[in-house]
Design an enzyme around this catalytic site. Sequence first.
Site, PDB file in Angstrom:
ATOM      1  N   CYS A   1      -4.152   0.407  -2.650  1.00 56.28           N
ATOM      2  CA  CYS A   1      -3.993  -0.789  -1.820  1.00 56.28           C
ATOM      3  C   CYS A   1      -2.941  -1.721  -2.434  1.00 56.28           C
ATOM      4  O   CYS A   1      -2.716  -1.720  -3.653  1.00 56.28           O
ATOM      5  CB  CYS A   1      -5.302  -1.561  -1.733  1.00 56.28           C
ATOM      6  SG  CYS A   1      -6.581  -0.771  -0.764  1.00 56.28           S
TER       7      CYS A   1
ATOM      8  N   CYS B   1     -10.826  -3.762  -3.668  1.00 57.78           N
ATOM      9  CA  CYS B   1      -9.907  -4.800  -4.168  1.00 57.78           C
ATOM     10  C   CYS B   1     -10.656  -6.086  -4.506  1.00 57.78           C
ATOM     11  O   CYS B   1     -10.317  -6.775  -5.463  1.00 57.78           O
ATOM     12  CB  CYS B   1      -8.802  -5.066  -3.147  1.00 57.78           C
ATOM     13  SG  CYS B   1      -7.642  -3.676  -3.041  1.00 57.78           S
TER      14      CYS B   1
ATOM     15  N   GLU C   1      -3.081  -4.940  -2.899  1.00 61.28           N
ATOM     16  CA  GLU C   1      -3.627  -5.945  -3.817  1.00 61.28           C
ATOM     17  C   GLU C   1      -3.814  -5.387  -5.220  1.00 61.28           C
ATOM     18  O   GLU C   1      -3.477  -6.018  -6.221  1.00 61.28           O
ATOM     19  CB  GLU C   1      -4.994  -6.455  -3.314  1.00 61.28           C
ATOM     20  CG  GLU C   1      -4.952  -7.125  -1.968  1.00 61.28           C
ATOM     21  CD  GLU C   1      -5.203  -6.163  -0.810  1.00 61.28           C
ATOM     22  OE1 GLU C   1      -4.706  -5.012  -0.851  1.00 61.28           O
ATOM     23  OE2 GLU C   1      -5.881  -6.581   0.142  1.00 61.28           O
TER      24      GLU C   1
ATOM     25  N   CYS D   1     -10.081  -5.283   1.051  1.00 62.68           N
ATOM     26  CA  CYS D   1     -11.167  -4.285   1.088  1.00 62.68           C
ATOM     27  C   CYS D   1     -12.125  -4.509  -0.075  1.00 62.68           C
ATOM     28  O   CYS D   1     -11.836  -5.252  -1.020  1.00 62.68           O
ATOM     29  CB  CYS D   1     -10.589  -2.862   1.068  1.00 62.68           C
ATOM     30  SG  CYS D   1     -10.136  -2.288  -0.581  1.00 62.68           S
TER      31      CYS D   1
ATOM     32  N   ASN E   1       0.843  -1.202   0.000  1.00 68.72           N
ATOM     33  CA  ASN E   1       0.000   0.000   0.000  1.00 68.72           C
ATOM     34  C   ASN E   1       0.875   1.247   0.000  1.00 68.72           C
ATOM     35  O   ASN E   1       1.937   1.288   0.624  1.00 68.72           O
ATOM     36  CB  ASN E   1      -1.013  -0.003   1.158  1.00 68.72           C
ATOM     37  CG  ASN E   1      -0.397  -0.141   2.531  1.00 68.72           C
ATOM     38  OD1 ASN E   1       0.612  -0.828   2.705  1.00 68.72           O
ATOM     39  ND2 ASN E   1      -0.995   0.493   3.514  1.00 68.72           N
ATOM     40  N   ILE E   2       0.429   2.222  -0.775  1.00 66.83           N
ATOM     41  CA  ILE E   2       1.143   3.495  -0.884  1.00 66.83           C
ATOM     42  C   ILE E   2       0.131   4.604  -0.620  1.00 66.83           C
ATOM     43  O   ILE E   2      -0.851   4.755  -1.369  1.00 66.83           O
ATOM     44  CB  ILE E   2       1.790   3.658  -2.279  1.00 66.83           C
ATOM     45  CG1 ILE E   2       2.800   2.518  -2.521  1.00 66.83           C
ATOM     46  CG2 ILE E   2       2.475   5.017  -2.395  1.00 66.83           C
ATOM     47  CD1 ILE E   2       3.455   2.534  -3.881  1.00 66.83           C
ATOM     48  N   GLU E   3       0.355   5.338   0.466  1.00 66.90           N
ATOM     49  CA  GLU E   3      -0.615   6.347   0.876  1.00 66.90           C
ATOM     50  C   GLU E   3      -0.225   7.741   0.387  1.00 66.90           C
ATOM     51  O   GLU E   3       0.955   8.081   0.296  1.00 66.90           O
ATOM     52  CB  GLU E   3      -0.744   6.341   2.406  1.00 66.90           C
ATOM     53  CG  GLU E   3      -1.296   5.004   2.894  1.00 66.90           C
ATOM     54  CD  GLU E   3      -1.502   4.936   4.392  1.00 66.90           C
ATOM     55  OE1 GLU E   3      -1.002   5.827   5.116  1.00 66.90           O
ATOM     56  OE2 GLU E   3      -2.162   3.970   4.830  1.00 66.90           O
TER      57      GLU E   3
HETATM   58  N1  THU Z   1      -5.208  -1.431   2.577  1.00 66.17           N
HETATM   59  C1  THU Z   1      -4.671  -2.284   1.654  1.00 66.17           C
HETATM   60  O1  THU Z   1      -3.568  -2.070   1.140  1.00 66.17           O
HETATM   61  N2  THU Z   1      -5.394  -3.380   1.314  1.00 66.17           N
HETATM   62  C2  THU Z   1      -6.616  -3.700   1.850  1.00 66.17           C
HETATM   63  O2  THU Z   1      -7.293  -4.604   1.369  1.00 66.17           O
HETATM   64  C3  THU Z   1      -7.093  -2.968   3.024  1.00 66.17           C
HETATM   65  C4  THU Z   1      -6.520  -1.593   3.166  1.00 66.17           C
HETATM   66  C5  THU Z   1      -4.420  -0.250   2.960  1.00 66.17           C
HETATM   67  C6  THU Z   1      -4.984   1.053   2.469  1.00 66.17           C
HETATM   68  C7  THU Z   1      -4.448   2.017   3.494  1.00 66.17           C
HETATM   69  O3  THU Z   1      -3.156   2.417   3.096  1.00 66.17           O
HETATM   70  C8  THU Z   1      -4.336   1.201   4.766  1.00 66.17           C
HETATM   71  O4  THU Z   1      -4.371  -0.150   4.363  1.00 66.17           O
HETATM   72  C9  THU Z   1      -5.444   1.453   5.773  1.00 66.17           C
HETATM   73  O5  THU Z   1      -6.688   1.350   5.198  1.00 66.17           O
END
Ligand code: THU
Length: 132
Positions: free
Chosen positions: A53, A89, A55, A86, A42-44
Amino acid sequence: MDYKNLIKQATRARERAIAPYSHFAVGAALLTSAGKIYTGCNIESSSYSLTICAERLALFKALSEGEKNFDAIAIATSAAGFCPPCGACRQVLWDFAQDITVVLVSASEATQIKRLSDFFPHAFDDGFLTHA
Ligand code: THU
């Protein structure tokens, strides 16, 4: 099927997560039917909703390289227990990988093997787009 390497790759990808806002790290490793692995983390963004996300990043990397057939995805999170993908995804994985095997990996590296349909029953897909 032994998912040891896939789990290792997902766990390694989790270490590359860029999550300064949520502090929730996720790594994914997607296995193609030909045995190749694509990873994502994940890259915010400071504009939160632009976050990607793990995935979807793994899937989009694979699709952008011309991959079309997928067998499994391992998802490693920093959650104490098993954390499912999530909703966004789930939909995109269903669109491109249908009912693949999903291997959940907890922070303590416990694993649980499921199928995407376990998380995403009654899925919407392009079969409903009769005009398409
Ligand atoms: N996140 C994912 O990378 N995959 C998921 O299926 C659930 C959420 C990440 C997004 C965000 O950066 C952090 O988790 C919190 O939601």
